[in-house]
Design a protein around this motif. Structure first.
Motif, PDB file in Angstrom:
ATOM      1  N   ILE A 326       0.846  -1.201   0.000  1.00 51.01           N
ATOM      2  CA  ILE A 326       0.000   0.000   0.000  1.00 51.01           C
ATOM      3  C   ILE A 326       0.879   1.247   0.000  1.00 51.01           C
ATOM      4  CG2 ILE A 326      -1.750   1.283   1.270  1.00 51.01           C
ATOM      5  CD1 ILE A 326      -2.745  -1.267  -0.120  1.00 51.01           C
ATOM      6  N   GLN A 327       1.984   1.209   0.734  1.00 56.41           N
ATOM      7  CA  GLN A 327       2.896   2.351   0.722  1.00 56.41           C
ATOM      8  C   GLN A 327       3.494   2.549  -0.671  1.00 56.41           C
ATOM      9  OE1 GLN A 327       5.710   3.089   3.792  1.00 56.41           O
ATOM     10  NE2 GLN A 327       3.997   3.698   5.082  1.00 56.41           N
ATOM     11  N   ALA A 328       3.787   1.458  -1.356  1.00 51.59           N
ATOM     12  CA  ALA A 328       4.321   1.564  -2.713  1.00 51.59           C
ATOM     13  C   ALA A 328       3.290   2.179  -3.657  1.00 51.59           C
ATOM     14  CB  ALA A 328       4.750   0.184  -3.213  1.00 51.59           C
ATOM     15  N   ARG A 329       2.040   1.774  -3.520  1.00 47.79           N
ATOM     16  CA  ARG A 329       0.995   2.357  -4.358  1.00 47.79           C
ATOM     17  C   ARG A 329       0.753   3.819  -4.009  1.00 47.79           C
ATOM     18  NH1 ARG A 329      -3.949  -1.409  -3.696  1.00 47.79           N
ATOM     19  NH2 ARG A 329      -4.938   0.320  -4.798  1.00 47.79           N
ATOM     20  N   PHE A 330       0.857   4.148  -2.741  1.00 51.68           N
ATOM     21  CA  PHE A 330       0.691   5.543  -2.323  1.00 51.68           C
ATOM     22  C   PHE A 330       1.789   6.414  -2.935  1.00 51.68           C
ATOM     23  CE2 PHE A 330       0.997   8.953   0.993  1.00 51.68           C
ATOM     24  CZ  PHE A 330      -0.258   9.495   0.781  1.00 51.68           C
ATOM     25  N   TYR A 331       3.015   5.885  -2.990  1.00 49.59           N
ATOM     26  CA  TYR A 331       4.093   6.615  -3.656  1.00 49.59           C
ATOM     27  C   TYR A 331       3.757   6.845  -5.128  1.00 49.59           C
ATOM     28  CZ  TYR A 331       8.281   7.243  -6.413  1.00 49.59           C
ATOM     29  OH  TYR A 331       9.178   7.711  -7.347  1.00 49.59           O
ATOM     30  N   ALA A 332       3.221   5.815  -5.789  1.00 54.71           N
ATOM     31  CA  ALA A 332       2.883   5.958  -7.206  1.00 54.71           C
ATOM     32  C   ALA A 332       1.812   7.020  -7.424  1.00 54.71           C
ATOM     33  CB  ALA A 332       2.420   4.617  -7.766  1.00 54.71           C
ATOM     34  N   LEU A 333       0.920   7.175  -6.443  1.00 54.46           N
ATOM     35  CA  LEU A 333      -0.154   8.155  -6.558  1.00 54.46           C
ATOM     36  C   LEU A 333       0.305   9.571  -6.231  1.00 54.46           C
ATOM     37  CD1 LEU A 333      -3.004   6.117  -4.814  1.00 54.46           C
ATOM     38  CD2 LEU A 333      -2.957   6.779  -7.223  1.00 54.46           C
ATOM     39  N   ALA A 345      11.303  -1.130  -3.007  1.00 56.83           N
ATOM     40  CA  ALA A 345      11.562  -2.061  -4.104  1.00 56.83           C
ATOM     41  C   ALA A 345      10.599  -1.871  -5.262  1.00 56.83           C
ATOM     42  CB  ALA A 345      11.465  -3.502  -3.595  1.00 56.83           C
ATOM     43  N   THR A 346       9.634  -0.959  -5.090  1.00 61.22           N
ATOM     44  CA  THR A 346       8.641  -0.761  -6.140  1.00 61.22           C
ATOM     45  C   THR A 346       9.281  -0.206  -7.409  1.00 61.22           C
ATOM     46  OG1 THR A 346       6.540   0.348  -6.647  1.00 61.22           O
ATOM     47  CG2 THR A 346       8.098   1.575  -5.335  1.00 61.22           C
ATOM     48  N   PRO A 347       8.887  -0.713  -8.588  1.00 59.04           N
ATOM     49  CA  PRO A 347       9.421  -0.172  -9.843  1.00 59.04           C
ATOM     50  C   PRO A 347       9.125   1.324  -9.959  1.00 59.04           C
ATOM     51  CG  PRO A 347       8.244  -2.226 -10.233  1.00 59.04           C
ATOM     52  CD  PRO A 347       7.974  -1.844  -8.812  1.00 59.04           C
ATOM     53  N   GLY A 348      10.072   2.022 -10.527  1.00 62.66           N
ATOM     54  CA  GLY A 348       9.937   3.464 -10.649  1.00 62.66           C
ATOM     55  C   GLY A 348      10.600   4.199  -9.512  1.00 62.66           C
ATOM     56  N   LEU A 349      10.775   3.527  -8.389  1.00 64.58           N
ATOM     57  CA  LEU A 349      11.491   4.112  -7.260  1.00 64.58           C
ATOM     58  C   LEU A 349      12.824   3.414  -7.069  1.00 64.58           C
ATOM     59  CD1 LEU A 349      11.485   6.130  -4.931  1.00 64.58           C
ATOM     60  CD2 LEU A 349      10.272   4.441  -3.540  1.00 64.58           C
ATOM     61  N   ALA A 350      12.823   2.083  -7.096  1.00 62.11           N
ATOM     62  CA  ALA A 350      14.069   1.329  -6.906  1.00 62.11           C
ATOM     63  C   ALA A 350      15.087   1.643  -7.989  1.00 62.11           C
ATOM     64  CB  ALA A 350      13.770  -0.165  -6.876  1.00 62.11           C
ATOM     65  N   ASP A 351      14.605   1.941  -9.204  1.00 62.74           N
ATOM     66  CA  ASP A 351      15.529   2.193 -10.314  1.00 62.74           C
ATOM     67  C   ASP A 351      15.643   3.677 -10.661  1.00 62.74           C
ATOM     68  OD1 ASP A 351      12.969   2.466 -11.220  1.00 62.74           O
ATOM     69  OD2 ASP A 351      13.164   1.119 -12.936  1.00 62.74           O
ATOM     70  N   ASP A 352      15.206   4.545  -9.769  1.00 62.38           N
ATOM     71  CA  ASP A 352      15.300   5.994  -9.999  1.00 62.38           C
ATOM     72  C   ASP A 352      16.642   6.496  -9.467  1.00 62.38           C
ATOM     73  OD1 ASP A 352      15.138   8.745 -10.085  1.00 62.38           O
ATOM     74  OD2 ASP A 352      13.161   8.869  -9.159  1.00 62.38           O
ATOM     75  N   PRO A 353      17.574   6.902 -10.328  1.00 60.64           N
ATOM     76  CA  PRO A 353      18.889   7.324  -9.834  1.00 60.64           C
ATOM     77  C   PRO A 353      18.834   8.575  -8.980  1.00 60.64           C
ATOM     78  CG  PRO A 353      18.656   7.828 -12.171  1.00 60.64           C
ATOM     79  CD  PRO A 353      17.467   7.000 -11.795  1.00 60.64           C
ATOM     80  N   HIS A 354      17.852   9.427  -9.215  1.00 63.18           N
ATOM     81  CA  HIS A 354      17.752  10.647  -8.421  1.00 63.18           C
ATOM     82  C   HIS A 354      17.197  10.381  -7.022  1.00 63.18           C
ATOM     83  CE1 HIS A 354      17.375  12.579 -12.602  1.00 63.18           C
ATOM     84  NE2 HIS A 354      18.578  12.864 -12.150  1.00 63.18           N
ATOM     85  N   ALA A 355      16.415   9.308  -6.863  1.00 58.77           N
ATOM     86  CA  ALA A 355      15.855   8.970  -5.560  1.00 58.77           C
ATOM     87  C   ALA A 355      16.847   8.215  -4.687  1.00 58.77           C
ATOM     88  CB  ALA A 355      14.587   8.141  -5.727  1.00 58.77           C
ATOM     89  N   ALA A 356      17.906   7.668  -5.284  1.00 58.01           N
ATOM     90  CA  ALA A 356      18.853   6.842  -4.523  1.00 58.01           C
ATOM     91  C   ALA A 356      19.490   7.613  -3.375  1.00 58.01           C
ATOM     92  CB  ALA A 356      19.932   6.299  -5.464  1.00 58.01           C
ATOM     93  N   ALA A 357      19.767   8.898  -3.580  1.00 54.88           N
ATOM     94  CA  ALA A 357      20.377   9.693  -2.506  1.00 54.88           C
ATOM     95  C   ALA A 357      19.435   9.813  -1.314  1.00 54.88           C
ATOM     96  CB  ALA A 357      20.751  11.083  -3.025  1.00 54.88           C
ATOM     97  N   PHE A 358      18.131   9.902  -1.586  1.00 54.36           N
ATOM     98  CA  PHE A 358      17.165   9.969  -0.491  1.00 54.36           C
ATOM     99  C   PHE A 358      17.126   8.649   0.269  1.00 54.36           C
ATOM    100  CE2 PHE A 358      15.678  13.452  -3.152  1.00 54.36           C
ATOM    101  CZ  PHE A 358      15.389  14.431  -2.212  1.00 54.36           C
ATOM    102  N   ARG A 359      17.158   7.544  -0.458  1.00 53.37           N
ATOM    103  CA  ARG A 359      17.148   6.233   0.202  1.00 53.37           C
ATOM    104  C   ARG A 359      18.344   6.099   1.129  1.00 53.37           C
ATOM    105  NH1 ARG A 359      17.621   2.519   2.763  1.00 53.37           N
ATOM    106  NH2 ARG A 359      16.959   0.345   2.469  1.00 53.37           N
ATOM    107  N   GLU A 360      19.515   6.529   0.673  1.00 52.38           N
ATOM    108  CA  GLU A 360      20.705   6.458   1.533  1.00 52.38           C
ATOM    109  C   GLU A 360      20.598   7.444   2.692  1.00 52.38           C
ATOM    110  OE1 GLU A 360      25.523   7.323   1.386  1.00 52.38           O
ATOM    111  OE2 GLU A 360      24.444   6.942  -0.496  1.00 52.38           O
ATOM    112  N   GLN A 361      20.126   8.667   2.396  1.00 50.05           N
ATOM    113  CA  GLN A 361      20.065   9.689   3.445  1.00 50.05           C
ATOM    114  C   GLN A 361      19.103   9.299   4.561  1.00 50.05           C
ATOM    115  OE1 GLN A 361      21.931  13.038   3.366  1.00 50.05           O
ATOM    116  NE2 GLN A 361      21.585  12.204   5.406  1.00 50.05           N
ATOM    117  N   LEU A 362      18.026   8.598   4.210  1.00 48.65           N
ATOM    118  CA  LEU A 362      17.040   8.228   5.221  1.00 48.65           C
ATOM    119  C   LEU A 362      17.593   7.249   6.256  1.00 48.65           C
ATOM    120  CD1 LEU A 362      13.927   8.050   2.911  1.00 48.65           C
ATOM    121  CD2 LEU A 362      14.168   9.519   4.937  1.00 48.65           C
TER     122      LEU A 362
END
Length: 435
Positions: A326-333, A345-362
């Protein structure tokens, strides 16, 4: 009156009495307040929850973020709070101090879905006040560096250095290329950049159980000195956000090479920068004093209000919205970043190079002090810091002013804590020591 009339009258009375009684199968109605765009798009998820829970109906009320804080306080005073609502993480201490929201310790200890280990630790900790849990992270945000990697490459850098000293040298190197006027944009009306630098230091912004300001500490002095040096040495322009006509246009022009901002700007940079620059920008985690640094723990968390008459159903809704899928779908919305690492791990987020810095920073975020006065404190830090940047007061005077003003803001907190300690002391004295 005829017998038929008597029977008809009795039937009408019985019907009226029946209409006053709740139907045995009447659904439980939950009031769910959702802020901003979340209120526009959460409907499909809520309908799915209702399908799984046919005895429950959820009424969603959309509330603008600009009015949300006041509306929640007014609802609390008027005894008309919803059952469930997201609140900004910095509001949690205030809601807890008012007694407006339920503690969720037992819920988190028994739920198969909502467990501390399944969330980013720093964001989870923003919901802990006085040792008790009051909210469940719904979505998260933090701040990282958005930067022109083409300008960095021109200056001889393949990546952003992880230390303050290295980052500073990189900004100077970019300036020397003549392609960027400034190293970084730090708008004076934004308190977050200085707060990030300060939260990277040991000791925190407050001391002695959050009773006093901690601005005269070596850590804050070190962060404040670095922050001021960026303006003094011409690496950051002395402007506020209103003096920058268009941040995206100035970034594209090379007016500055770095900008500290949050995940909402991922979509904005993609939409507002020209196609020719889409491969020229990216993101990086914050540098720290001696290595990778921390950043702020922001976002929104779900709370259950004390006055809810349907707490089991309210907790079921919180649990449903906390599921990884549900959190993955909420991100998509919405584009709001999931509060659970497993939802990334949701597609569109896991493979987003610009989002990777946020994943590490969190994995390296630090909560602001868990006091109701935190927003006032943050604004006062911003105001005093601007005076120091503009040279109207000295750094030492700024630090003394912050300690004095923040101590005054916390005066009531100290009084309440002292009273609580005084009441607890006789009880502790009355308990016999274990032999």
């Amino acid at each position: 009156m005829t017998a038929r009339a008597l029977l008809l009258s009795a039937a009408l009375v019985a019907s009226a009495l029946a209409s006053c009684q709740p139907a045995a199968d009447a659904p439980v109605v939950l009031q769910f307040w959702a802020m901003g765009r979340e209120g526009e798009v959460v409907g499909p998820l809520v309908r799915e929850f209702e399908q799984e829970n046919p005895g429950v109906r959820v009424e969603v009320q959309q509330v603008p973020w600009s009015a949300a804080h006041e509306k929640l306080l007014t609802a609390y005073a008027g005894r008309s709070t919803p059952d469930v609502s997201p609140v900004g993480n910095t509001w949690i201490p205030e809601m807890a101090a008012l007694g407006a929201v339920d503690t969720l310790d037992t819920f988190a200890a028994t739920s198969p879905v909502v467990r501390r280990a399944d969330f980013f630790p720093g964001t989870w900790d923003t919901n802990v006040v006085g040792g008790h849990l009051y909210g469940i992270p719904w979505y998260v945000d933090t701040r990282v560096l958005f930067y022109r990697r083409d300008l960095m490459a021109l200056a001889g850098y393949e990546a952003v250095p992880t230390t303050w000293a290295g980052w500073r040298e990189a900004m100077l190197a970019v300036q020397r290329t003549g392609r960027a006027r400034y190293g970084v944009l730090l708008p004076l009306n934004e308190p977050e950049p200085l707060a990030i630098l300060a939260l990277q230091q040991p000791g925190g912004l407050l001391r002695d159980g959050d009773r006093y300001g901690n601005f005269d500490s070596p850590g804050f002095r070190r962060a404040f000195a670095f922050y001021l040096s960026l303006y003094r040495d011409g690496l950051a322009p002395t402007v506020d956000q209103t003096q920058v006509a268009n941040v995206y246009q100035e970034f594209a022009r090379g007016t500055f090479a770095f900008y500290i901002t949050g995940p909402w700007n991922l979509g904005e940079f993609r939409a507002r920068l020209p196609d020719s620059l889409q491969s020229a920008w990216t993101t990086a985690p914050m540098p720290g004093p001696a290595g990778p640094g921390a950043s702020t723990a922001g976002g929104s968390s779900l709370v259950v209000f004390n006055r809810s008459a349907h707490k089991p159903e309210a907790l079921a809704l919180v649990e449903f919205l906390s599921r990884p899928a549900i959190q993955a779908r909420f991100y998509a919305l919405t584009g709001d970043l999931p509060a659970r690492p497993d939802a990334w791990a949701t597609p569109g987020l896991a493979d987003d190079p610009h989002a990777a810095a946020f994943r590490e920073q969190l994995t390296r975020v630090v909560p602001a002090p868990a006091v109701p006065e935190q927003e006032r404190i943050a604004q006062r830090i911003r105001e005093v810091a601007e005076l120091a940047v503009r040279g109207r007061i000295t750094p030492d005077d700024a630090i003394a002013t912050l300690d004095r003003d923040v101590d005054a803001m916390l005066d009531k907190r100290r009084w309440l804590l002292d009273r609580q300690a005084a009441r607890a002391a006789p009880v502790a004295a009355a308990v016999p020591a274990r032999p």
